[in-house]
Design an enzyme around this catalytic site. Sequence first.
Site, PDB file in Angstrom:
ATOM      1  N   SER A 190       0.816  -1.214   0.000  1.00  0.00           N
ATOM      2  CA  SER A 190       0.000   0.000   0.000  1.00  0.00           C
ATOM      3  C   SER A 190       0.851   1.267   0.000  1.00  0.00           C
ATOM      4  O   SER A 190       2.026   1.252   0.385  1.00  0.00           O
ATOM      5  CB  SER A 190      -0.913   0.024   1.227  1.00  0.00           C
ATOM      6  OG  SER A 190      -1.646  -1.172   1.334  1.00  0.00           O
TER       7      SER A 190
HETATM    8  N1  SAH Z   1      -0.641  -4.677   4.179  1.00  0.00           N
HETATM    9  C1  SAH Z   1      -0.038  -5.034   2.918  1.00  0.00           C
HETATM   10  C2  SAH Z   1      -0.915  -4.654   1.747  1.00  0.00           C
HETATM   11  C3  SAH Z   1      -1.219  -5.845   0.929  1.00  0.00           C
HETATM   12  S1  SAH Z   1      -2.530  -5.706  -0.254  1.00  0.00           S
HETATM   13  C4  SAH Z   1       1.369  -4.458   2.796  1.00  0.00           C
HETATM   14  O1  SAH Z   1       1.762  -3.652   3.649  1.00  0.00           O
HETATM   15  O2  SAH Z   1       2.102  -4.850   1.883  1.00  0.00           O
HETATM   16  C5  SAH Z   1      -3.785  -6.679   0.508  1.00  0.00           C
HETATM   17  C6  SAH Z   1      -3.483  -8.120   0.754  1.00  0.00           C
HETATM   18  O3  SAH Z   1      -4.694  -8.719   1.241  1.00  0.00           O
HETATM   19  C7  SAH Z   1      -3.109  -8.932  -0.479  1.00  0.00           C
HETATM   20  O4  SAH Z   1      -1.854  -9.507  -0.264  1.00  0.00           O
HETATM   21  C8  SAH Z   1      -4.209  -9.999  -0.575  1.00  0.00           C
HETATM   22  O5  SAH Z   1      -3.730 -11.258  -1.017  1.00  0.00           O
HETATM   23  C9  SAH Z   1      -4.697 -10.069   0.856  1.00  0.00           C
HETATM   24  N2  SAH Z   1      -6.042 -10.605   1.057  1.00  0.00           N
HETATM   25  C10 SAH Z   1      -7.161 -10.421   0.312  1.00  0.00           C
HETATM   26  N3  SAH Z   1      -8.205 -11.075   0.862  1.00  0.00           N
HETATM   27  C11 SAH Z   1      -7.729 -11.697   1.987  1.00  0.00           C
HETATM   28  C12 SAH Z   1      -8.324 -12.513   3.010  1.00  0.00           C
HETATM   29  N4  SAH Z   1      -9.607 -12.862   2.995  1.00  0.00           N
HETATM   30  N5  SAH Z   1      -7.528 -12.952   4.014  1.00  0.00           N
HETATM   31  C13 SAH Z   1      -6.217 -12.638   4.062  1.00  0.00           C
HETATM   32  N6  SAH Z   1      -5.604 -11.865   3.135  1.00  0.00           N
HETATM   33  C14 SAH Z   1      -6.350 -11.396   2.117  1.00  0.00           C
END
Ligand code: SAH
Length: 224
Positions: A62
Amino acid sequence: MNQFKQQRERMVARDLAGRGIHDEAVLDAFRAVPREEFVAEDYAHLAYQDSPLPIENGQTISQPYIVALMTEALELKPDDRVLEIGTGSGYAAAILAEIAQDVYTIERHKTLADTARSRLKKLGYNNVHVLQGDGTLGWPEQAPFDAIVVTAGGPDVPQNLKQQLAIGGRLVIPVGKSLQTQELLRVRRVSENETIEEDLGAVRFVPLVGEQGWADESAILPSK
Ligand code: SAH
C-alpha cells in the site's frame, strides 16, 4: 543504505507529516521501517515514492500515506494487540509492530505469507505472527484484539472481525459495493452489543477475497 535513510526521512516529512499525520509514534515507526526491504529489488529505488507498488500474486504494497492514515486511525497504545488482514509484503505489519505489543497478521496467498514471515524474522520483528488463511474469519484463538486493520476492500464489515474486537477496540477497514473505490471506515466497539461507525474518506484497495468478503477473485478481476 544511507541514501535510503535520507529518502525515508524526506517521505515522512513531506508525504506523512506534510499531509496531516500527527501521531509521533506513527511517524517514528515510518522512520524506522526500511520499505525498500519489502519490495522486489527492481522497485527498491521507488520505495520512498508515496505510491503503491506491485508485489507477488498480483497484489500491492500500500501507499505509505494510506498506511499511516490507517495506523493513526487505530489509536494504538504500546501494550495493544493488533490483528491485520492482508499481510501482503509485511510492511504495514512491521509499522504496526513498531508501535504495538504484538501483531497477528493473516494472508490468503501462501507465497506472500511465507515471504513476509521470513522477511519480518530477518528484520528482527519477533512480535509479528503470520498466518496463511482467510482473514475475514479473523483469528479466534488470539481474540480479542485492541485494534484490527484490514488492508483489502470488502463489500461489508465482516461480522467475525467485529466480534473479535475488545470492548473499546477499533477496526479500520475499506468497505465498498464496487471494486473501484471504497470508504475507509472506523468501527469502534463501545460495549458488548454497540459499535460506532465513522467514515474516514474514499480509498482504493485490492479486493478482500473470502467467506465474509468477495466470493471469487476470478469473477471480479480482469483475467490474467
Ligand atoms: N498490508 C499489505 C498490503 C497488501 S494488499 C502491505 O503492507 O504490503 C492486501 C493483501 O490482502 C493482499 O496480499 C491480498 O492477497 C490479501 N487478502 C485479500 N483477501 C484476503 C483474506 N480474505 N484474508 C487474508 N488476506 C487477504
